[in-house]
Write a protein that holds these residues in place. Structure first.
Motif, PDB file in Angstrom:
ATOM      1  N   ALA A   1       1.930   0.878   4.282  1.00 51.09           N
ATOM      2  CA  ALA A   1       2.444   2.203   4.335  1.00 51.09           C
ATOM      3  C   ALA A   1       1.491   3.431   4.551  1.00 51.09           C
ATOM      4  O   ALA A   1       1.767   4.463   4.204  1.00 51.09           O
ATOM      5  N   GLY A   2       0.169   2.840   4.169  1.00 52.75           N
ATOM      6  CA  GLY A   2      -0.676   4.074   4.205  1.00 52.75           C
ATOM      7  C   GLY A   2      -0.886   4.615   2.851  1.00 52.75           C
ATOM      8  O   GLY A   2      -1.431   5.919   2.926  1.00 52.75           O
ATOM      9  N   GLY A   3      -0.543   4.396   1.819  1.00 52.75           N
ATOM     10  CA  GLY A   3      -0.468   5.121   0.648  1.00 52.75           C
ATOM     11  C   GLY A   3       0.693   5.939   0.477  1.00 52.75           C
ATOM     12  O   GLY A   3       0.764   6.811  -0.509  1.00 52.75           O
ATOM     13  N   ARG A   4       1.543   5.933   1.450  1.00 51.97           N
ATOM     14  CA  ARG A   4       2.758   7.115   1.468  1.00 51.97           C
ATOM     15  C   ARG A   4       3.779   6.918   0.411  1.00 51.97           C
ATOM     16  O   ARG A   4       3.679   5.790  -0.112  1.00 51.97           O
ATOM     17  N   THR A   5       4.557   7.856   0.104  1.00 58.34           N
ATOM     18  CA  THR A   5       5.605   7.690  -0.765  1.00 58.34           C
ATOM     19  C   THR A   5       6.823   7.126  -0.349  1.00 58.34           C
ATOM     20  O   THR A   5       7.284   7.377   1.033  1.00 58.34           O
ATOM     21  N   VAL A   6       7.372   6.032  -0.863  1.00 63.51           N
ATOM     22  CA  VAL A   6       8.647   5.417  -0.252  1.00 63.51           C
ATOM     23  C   VAL A   6       9.746   5.743  -1.570  1.00 63.51           C
ATOM     24  O   VAL A   6       9.449   5.776  -2.630  1.00 63.51           O
ATOM     25  N   ILE A   7      10.959   6.053  -0.966  1.00 62.49           N
ATOM     26  CA  ILE A   7      12.085   6.515  -1.805  1.00 62.49           C
ATOM     27  C   ILE A   7      13.213   5.459  -1.427  1.00 62.49           C
ATOM     28  O   ILE A   7      13.301   5.219  -0.312  1.00 62.49           O
ATOM     29  N   PRO A   8      14.316   5.450  -2.465  1.00 58.88           N
ATOM     30  CA  PRO A   8      15.492   4.821  -2.105  1.00 58.88           C
ATOM     31  C   PRO A   8      16.206   5.492  -0.898  1.00 58.88           C
ATOM     32  O   PRO A   8      15.894   6.894  -0.788  1.00 58.88           O
ATOM     33  N   GLY A   9      16.671   4.874   0.051  1.00 58.32           N
ATOM     34  CA  GLY A   9      17.559   5.720   0.917  1.00 58.32           C
ATOM     35  C   GLY A   9      18.560   6.714   0.543  1.00 58.32           C
ATOM     36  O   GLY A   9      19.016   6.502  -0.560  1.00 58.32           O
ATOM     37  N   LEU A  10      18.531   7.772   1.169  1.00 59.85           N
ATOM     38  CA  LEU A  10      19.089   8.943   0.595  1.00 59.85           C
ATOM     39  C   LEU A  10      20.986   8.762   1.007  1.00 59.85           C
ATOM     40  O   LEU A  10      20.972   8.333   2.008  1.00 59.85           O
ATOM     41  N   ILE A  11      21.493   9.364   0.006  1.00 61.54           N
ATOM     42  CA  ILE A  11      23.037   8.959   0.337  1.00 61.54           C
ATOM     43  C   ILE A  11      23.686  10.342   0.226  1.00 61.54           C
ATOM     44  O   ILE A  11      23.650  11.096  -0.647  1.00 61.54           O
ATOM     45  N   ASP A  12      24.211  10.929   1.326  1.00 62.13           N
ATOM     46  CA  ASP A  12      24.916  12.332   1.083  1.00 62.13           C
ATOM     47  C   ASP A  12      26.401  12.028   0.583  1.00 62.13           C
ATOM     48  O   ASP A  12      27.205  11.216   1.124  1.00 62.13           O
ATOM     49  N   SER A  13      26.835  12.514  -0.708  1.00 57.86           N
ATOM     50  CA  SER A  13      28.130  12.196  -1.009  1.00 57.86           C
ATOM     51  C   SER A  13      29.358  13.016  -0.442  1.00 57.86           C
ATOM     52  O   SER A  13      30.358  12.927  -0.950  1.00 57.86           O
ATOM     53  N   HIS A  14      28.949  13.820   0.512  1.00 56.46           N
ATOM     54  CA  HIS A  14      30.163  14.818   0.991  1.00 56.46           C
ATOM     55  C   HIS A  14      29.627  15.396   2.408  1.00 56.46           C
ATOM     56  O   HIS A  14      29.395  16.403   2.457  1.00 56.46           O
TER      57      HIS A  14
ATOM     58  N   ASN B   1       0.805  -1.188  -0.079  1.00 59.42           N
ATOM     59  CA  ASN B   1       0.196  -0.014  -0.008  1.00 59.42           C
ATOM     60  C   ASN B   1       0.794   1.191   0.053  1.00 59.42           C
ATOM     61  O   ASN B   1       0.750   2.064   0.702  1.00 59.42           O
ATOM     62  N   ALA B   2       2.116   1.213  -1.005  1.00 58.08           N
ATOM     63  CA  ALA B   2       2.841   2.434  -0.712  1.00 58.08           C
ATOM     64  C   ALA B   2       2.866   3.092  -2.333  1.00 58.08           C
ATOM     65  O   ALA B   2       2.389   2.310  -3.280  1.00 58.08           O
ATOM     66  N   LYS B   3       3.573   3.973  -2.449  1.00 50.97           N
ATOM     67  CA  LYS B   3       3.680   4.831  -3.560  1.00 50.97           C
ATOM     68  C   LYS B   3       5.145   4.612  -3.813  1.00 50.97           C
ATOM     69  O   LYS B   3       5.952   5.595  -3.352  1.00 50.97           O
ATOM     70  N   ILE B   4       5.843   3.649  -4.498  1.00 48.36           N
ATOM     71  CA  ILE B   4       7.421   3.416  -4.300  1.00 48.36           C
ATOM     72  C   ILE B   4       8.018   3.999  -5.561  1.00 48.36           C
ATOM     73  O   ILE B   4       7.810   3.554  -6.728  1.00 48.36           O
ATOM     74  N   ALA B   5       8.909   4.936  -5.471  1.00 49.46           N
ATOM     75  CA  ALA B   5       9.578   5.593  -6.494  1.00 49.46           C
ATOM     76  C   ALA B   5      10.697   4.722  -6.641  1.00 49.46           C
ATOM     77  O   ALA B   5      11.674   5.061  -5.811  1.00 49.46           O
ATOM     78  N   THR B   6      10.731   3.859  -7.463  1.00 48.35           N
ATOM     79  CA  THR B   6      12.087   2.874  -7.422  1.00 48.35           C
ATOM     80  C   THR B   6      13.065   3.418  -7.903  1.00 48.35           C
ATOM     81  O   THR B   6      14.066   2.980  -7.769  1.00 48.35           O
ATOM     82  N   LEU B   7      13.039   4.606  -8.902  1.00 51.15           N
ATOM     83  CA  LEU B   7      14.140   5.068  -9.801  1.00 51.15           C
ATOM     84  C   LEU B   7      14.772   4.097 -10.592  1.00 51.15           C
ATOM     85  O   LEU B   7      15.976   4.303 -10.882  1.00 51.15           O
ATOM     86  N   ASP B   8      14.260   3.184 -11.138  1.00 55.35           N
ATOM     87  CA  ASP B   8      14.611   2.129 -12.172  1.00 55.35           C
ATOM     88  C   ASP B   8      14.802   3.000 -13.381  1.00 55.35           C
ATOM     89  O   ASP B   8      14.287   4.242 -13.445  1.00 55.35           O
ATOM     90  N   ALA B   9      15.385   2.386 -14.353  1.00 61.50           N
ATOM     91  CA  ALA B   9      15.555   3.042 -15.476  1.00 61.50           C
ATOM     92  C   ALA B   9      14.136   3.711 -16.276  1.00 61.50           C
ATOM     93  O   ALA B   9      14.115   4.738 -17.008  1.00 61.50           O
ATOM     94  N   ALA B  10      13.179   2.862 -15.845  1.00 63.81           N
ATOM     95  CA  ALA B  10      12.172   3.309 -16.522  1.00 63.81           C
ATOM     96  C   ALA B  10      11.036   4.207 -15.827  1.00 63.81           C
ATOM     97  O   ALA B  10       9.866   4.402 -15.824  1.00 63.81           O
ATOM     98  N   SER B  11      11.805   4.584 -14.608  1.00 69.97           N
ATOM     99  CA  SER B  11      10.870   5.545 -13.488  1.00 69.97           C
ATOM    100  C   SER B  11       9.651   4.743 -12.891  1.00 69.97           C
ATOM    101  O   SER B  11       8.545   5.481 -12.906  1.00 69.97           O
ATOM    102  N   THR B  12       9.667   3.355 -12.838  1.00 68.01           N
ATOM    103  CA  THR B  12       8.648   2.605 -12.359  1.00 68.01           C
ATOM    104  C   THR B  12       8.179   3.197 -10.878  1.00 68.01           C
ATOM    105  O   THR B  12       8.979   3.362 -10.154  1.00 68.01           O
ATOM    106  N   THR B  13       6.740   3.185 -10.928  1.00 66.90           N
ATOM    107  CA  THR B  13       6.167   3.399  -9.548  1.00 66.90           C
ATOM    108  C   THR B  13       5.580   2.179  -9.029  1.00 66.90           C
ATOM    109  O   THR B  13       4.686   1.499  -9.929  1.00 66.90           O
ATOM    110  N   ALA B  14       5.941   1.529  -8.005  1.00 68.91           N
ATOM    111  CA  ALA B  14       5.374   0.336  -7.594  1.00 68.91           C
ATOM    112  C   ALA B  14       4.500   0.450  -6.095  1.00 68.91           C
ATOM    113  O   ALA B  14       4.739   1.536  -5.736  1.00 68.91           O
ATOM    114  N   GLN B  15       3.852  -0.572  -6.075  1.00 67.40           N
ATOM    115  CA  GLN B  15       2.843  -0.562  -4.889  1.00 67.40           C
ATOM    116  C   GLN B  15       3.435  -1.328  -3.738  1.00 67.40           C
ATOM    117  O   GLN B  15       3.221  -1.033  -2.449  1.00 67.40           O
ATOM    118  N   ALA B  16       4.419  -2.244  -3.900  1.00 69.48           N
ATOM    119  CA  ALA B  16       4.896  -3.021  -2.632  1.00 69.48           C
ATOM    120  C   ALA B  16       6.273  -3.476  -3.123  1.00 69.48           C
ATOM    121  O   ALA B  16       6.668  -3.391  -4.245  1.00 69.48           O
TER     122      ALA B  16
END
Ligand code: ZN
Length: 558
Positions: free
Chosen positions: A76-89, A31-46
Motif C-alpha cells: 500500500a506504499g504507506g497509505r491509509t486504509v479505511i473500512p469501506g464506506l456505507i451510505d445509510s440513505h 505497508n499500510a496505515k490501517i484504521a481498523t476502527l476496532d474498539a481500541a482504535s488500533t492502527t495496523a500495518q497489514a
C-alpha cells in the motif's frame, strides 16, 4: 498485536485443525496505515483476507505467516486504509438506472465548467438525444452564485433538448425540451408554475409536481439501466463506498429493480445493497406492502443484496406532511403495527422537529402494544432534531440517518433560522443521547453522492459556499465521523457485526486512500479518492499506482 482466527478460536474455545493459522491468505495488504476502527482504535500495518473475510490484522511481520504461493500481496506504499464506506440513505438504485444517460454537475466550481460538461455530453449523445441534469448541485457551488440561464444551456447544446433540475424546487428546460414534452406555461403539471422573478425557462414546484414532470422524460432502456447500475456502483467504489442502505424513492417502481437483481444474480455487484420498499400506491399502502412482502421476509437475501423493510415513504398521507390529520395517523398506525408484528424495519422521511411529535407519539403508542425497540426503525433527515426528540428516539431504539443536506442548503437555513442553524444537524447531541447515527448523502437528486464531501462537511460544518454553519458542540472528531460512515451506517441493515470495522472474521471491505484522511487539512478531505477498493476480498476498483488486478504497476510512494 496479531489478531487471527486462531486467537479468536482460542478465545471462544472453538477448535480448529492444527496448522489452520498457516493456511495461506488470498490477499495480503501490507505497508499500510490501517484504521481498523476496532474498539481500541488500533492502527495496523497489514491485513490478510481469505474467502472474502479478514483472517488476520496486525504488523507486516506477523502477517508473513499468511503468505503462500497463490497469495496476492499489495504494497500500500504507506497509505491509509479505511473500512469501506456505507451510505445509510442514498437513492442509489434509482440514480443508477439513468446514470449512463445523465450529466452530473457534482464538483463543478463554475457555470462555465457545468456548461462544458453539457457540451461534452452533447458531443457524445446521439443526435437529438436528451441531456438531463437530475439534481446533485446548487448555485452556491458556482463561483457566480447563481443558476445557469436557459440561454446558456441552449448555447451549450443547441441541438439537444436539455432538462436541469435544482433539488425538488425548480426546473429549467430549453425550448427544444419544452417542445418535445409539449410543456408550456399553460400545461405545467399541477403544483408547478413559471418562476415568479421571470427567469426565462425556469419553473418552480414541489416534489410531487417535479416528479410528475421528470416522469415525462424519455426513460432509459433496460440496457441503459444495467449499464448505468454498473457504472454508478463503480463510480461509488472510486470514492471508497462498499455498501448502501437504499430507501427506494419517487419515480422508481418495483419492476425497475430488475437491473440491480440481474447484477446480483450474475455476481456482478461491486457493493452491498440493503433495500427497502417505498410505498407507491397512495391510500392503499398497507395492501401494497402486504403483497410485496408475502414472499419477502425481513432480511431476506445475502451479504451482497438483502431486503431491509419499508420506507422511506410509508404512507403518502404521512410523507413530508407537518399537519397529518387524525385519519392519516390512524391509517399509519394500522400499517406500522402490521410491520412491527412482522418484525419489518421501517425507515421514514421526516424533516421538521416541530412536527415530529405526530410521528413519535404514534411510535410510543405502538411500542407499548408491540415492542419496536429491537427492530431498528429509523428516521431520515430531521436536521433540526431537538434534545427531547433525540431522547425519545433513543428510548424507542430508533436510529437516525443523517445526511449532508446542510452542505447544499445551509445558506438558506442560516438566513431563515439564524443562530438555531448552528446545531443543524445535531450530530454531537445525537451521539451524546446514544442514538444510533448513520452517515450519508441522500443523493442523487438533492445532493452529491460523494462521501468525502460529506465527511469534510461533517468536520468543518461549512456550506458549499464556504460559510461556517454548524458549531463545535455538534461536530464529531475525524475518527467518529468515519465510524458513522462505516459501522454507524451498517447498523441500519443489522450488519455492524459483519462489516464497518477491519477486524478478524469480518467481511473484507476496505479502501486504500490517495491521501491520509486523518492528517490532511480538513478543507482537502472532500478531494479524497480511493486508489483501490475491495469488497469481500475482491478488488472492485483500482487506479494508479495499482492496476485492475490490484497489483502495483509503479513503485508506490505515499
Ligand atoms: Zn427522504
Amino acid at each position: 498485536m496479531l489478531r487471527t482466527f486462531l486467537a479468536v478460536a482460542a478465545a471462544t474455545a472453538l477448535l480448529l485443525p492444527i496448522g489452520a493459522q498457516a493456511q495461506p491468505a488470498d490477499l495480503i495488504v501490507t505497508n499500510a496505515k490501517i484504521a481498523t476502527l476496532d474498539a481500541a482504535s488500533t492502527t495496523a500495518q497489514a491485513l490478510a483476507v481469505r474467502d472474502g473475510r479478514l483472517v488476520a490484522v496486525g504488523s507486516a511481520g506477523e502477517l508473513r505467516a499468511f503468505s503462500g504461493p497463490n497469495t496476492r500481496t499489495v504494497d500500500a506504499g504507506g497509505r491509509t486504509v479505511i473500512p469501506g464506506l456505507i451510505d445509510s440513505h442514498m437513492h442509489a438504485v434509482r440514480a443508477a438506472l439513468s446514470y449512463s444517460t445523465e450529466v452530473n454537475w457534482i464538483g463543478a466550481g463554475t457555470i462555465a465548467e457545468a456548461m462544458a460538461r453539457i457540451r461534452t455530453a452533447a458531443s457524445r449523445a446521439r443526435p437529438g438525444g436528451w441531456l438531463i441534469v437530475a439534481g446533485g448541485w446548487t448555485e452556491q457551488q458556482f463561483a457566480e452564485r447563481r443558476r445557469p440561464t436557459m440561454a446558456e444551456l441552449q448555447e451549450a447544446a443547441p441541438e439537444h433538448p436539455v432538462y436541469v433540475q435544482l433539488f425538488y424546487e425548480a426546473v429549467v428546460m430549453t425550448p427544444k425540451a419544452l417542445e418535445a414534452l409539449g410543456v408550456s406555461a399553460g400545461t405545467l403539471p399541477a403544483g408547478m408554475k413559471p418562476e415568479a422573478d421571470g427567469a426565462p425557462g425556469w419553473m418552480t414546484g414541489d416534489i410531487v409536481g417535479i416528479s410528475a414532470l421528470f416522469d415525462k422524460l424519455p426513460k432509459p432502456t433496460y440496457a441503459d439501466n444495467v449499464a448505468g447500475t454498473r457504472a454508478f456502483f463503480s463510480e461509488l467504489n472510486r470514492l471508497g463506498i462498499t455498501g448502501l442502505v437504499d430507501p427506494g424513492g419517487f419515480s422508481i417502481a418495483p419492476s425497475q429493480y430488475a437491473a440491480l437483481f440481474e447484477l446480483w444474480r450474475d455476481k456482478a455487484l461491486t457493493l452491498r445493497v440493503a433495500y427497502s420498499v417505498f410505498a407507491q400506491k397512495p391510500g392503499a399502502e398497507l395492501q401494497e406492502f402486504r403483497e410485496l412482502t408475502q414472499m419477502l421476509p425481513m432480511g431476506f437475501g445475502d451479504d451482497m443484496l438483502k431486503f431491509n423493510g419499508l420506507g422511506e415513504r410509508v404512507t403518502l398521507a404521512m410523507y413530508n406532511n407537518n399537519f397529518p390529520d387524525a385519519a392519516a395517523k390512524e391509517k399509519f398506525y394500522e400499517l406500522i403495527k402490521w410491520a412491527a408484528l412482522r418484525k419489518l424495519a421501517v425507515t421514514i422521511h421526516w424533516q421538521e422537529n416541530g412536527s415530529v411529535d405526530h410521528l413519535l407519539g404514534l411510535y410510543e403508542k405502538l411500542n407499548a402494544e408491540v415492542p419496536i425497540k429491537d427492530l431498528r426503525w429509523s428516521i431520515a433527515h430531521l436536521d433540526d432534531a431537538s434534545p427531547e426528540t433525540l431522547a425519545r428516539m433513543k428510548a424507542l431504539g430508533i436510529g437516525w440517518t443523517m445526511q449532508d443536506a446542510m452542505y447544499f442548503q445551509g445558506d438558506r437555513a442560516l438566513a431563515v433560522r439564524g443562530e438555531a442553524a448552528r446545531r443543524m444537524p445535531p450530530i454531537g447531541s445525537a451521539l451524546r443521547a446514544g442514538v444510533n447515527v448513520g452517515a450519508g448523502t441522500d443523493a442523487h437528486r438533492v445532493a452529491s453522492y460523494n462521501p468525502f464531501v460529506a465527511l469534510q462537511w461533517m468536520l468543518d460544518g461549512k456550506t458549499a459556499s464556504g460559510k461556517p454553519m454548524r458549531g463545535p458542540d455538534e461536530t464529531p472528531t475525524r475518527e467518529r465521523a468515519l465510524r458513522l460512515y462505516t459501522a454507524g451506517s451498517a447498523w441500519f441493515s443489522f450488519d455492524e457485526a459483519k462489516r464497518g470495522t477491519l477486524e478478524v472474521g469480518k467481511l473484507a471491505d476496505f479502501a486504500i486512500l490517495d491521501q491520509d484522511f486523518f492528517a490532511v487539512p480538513v478543507e482537502r478531505i472532500g478531494k479524497t479518492v480511493s486508489l483501490m477498493t475491495v469488497v469481500g476480498g475482491r478488488v472492485v476498483y483500482a487506479a494508479r499506482p495499482f492496476d485492475a488486478a490490484g497489483n502495483a504497476v509503479a513503485a508506490a510512494a505515499p
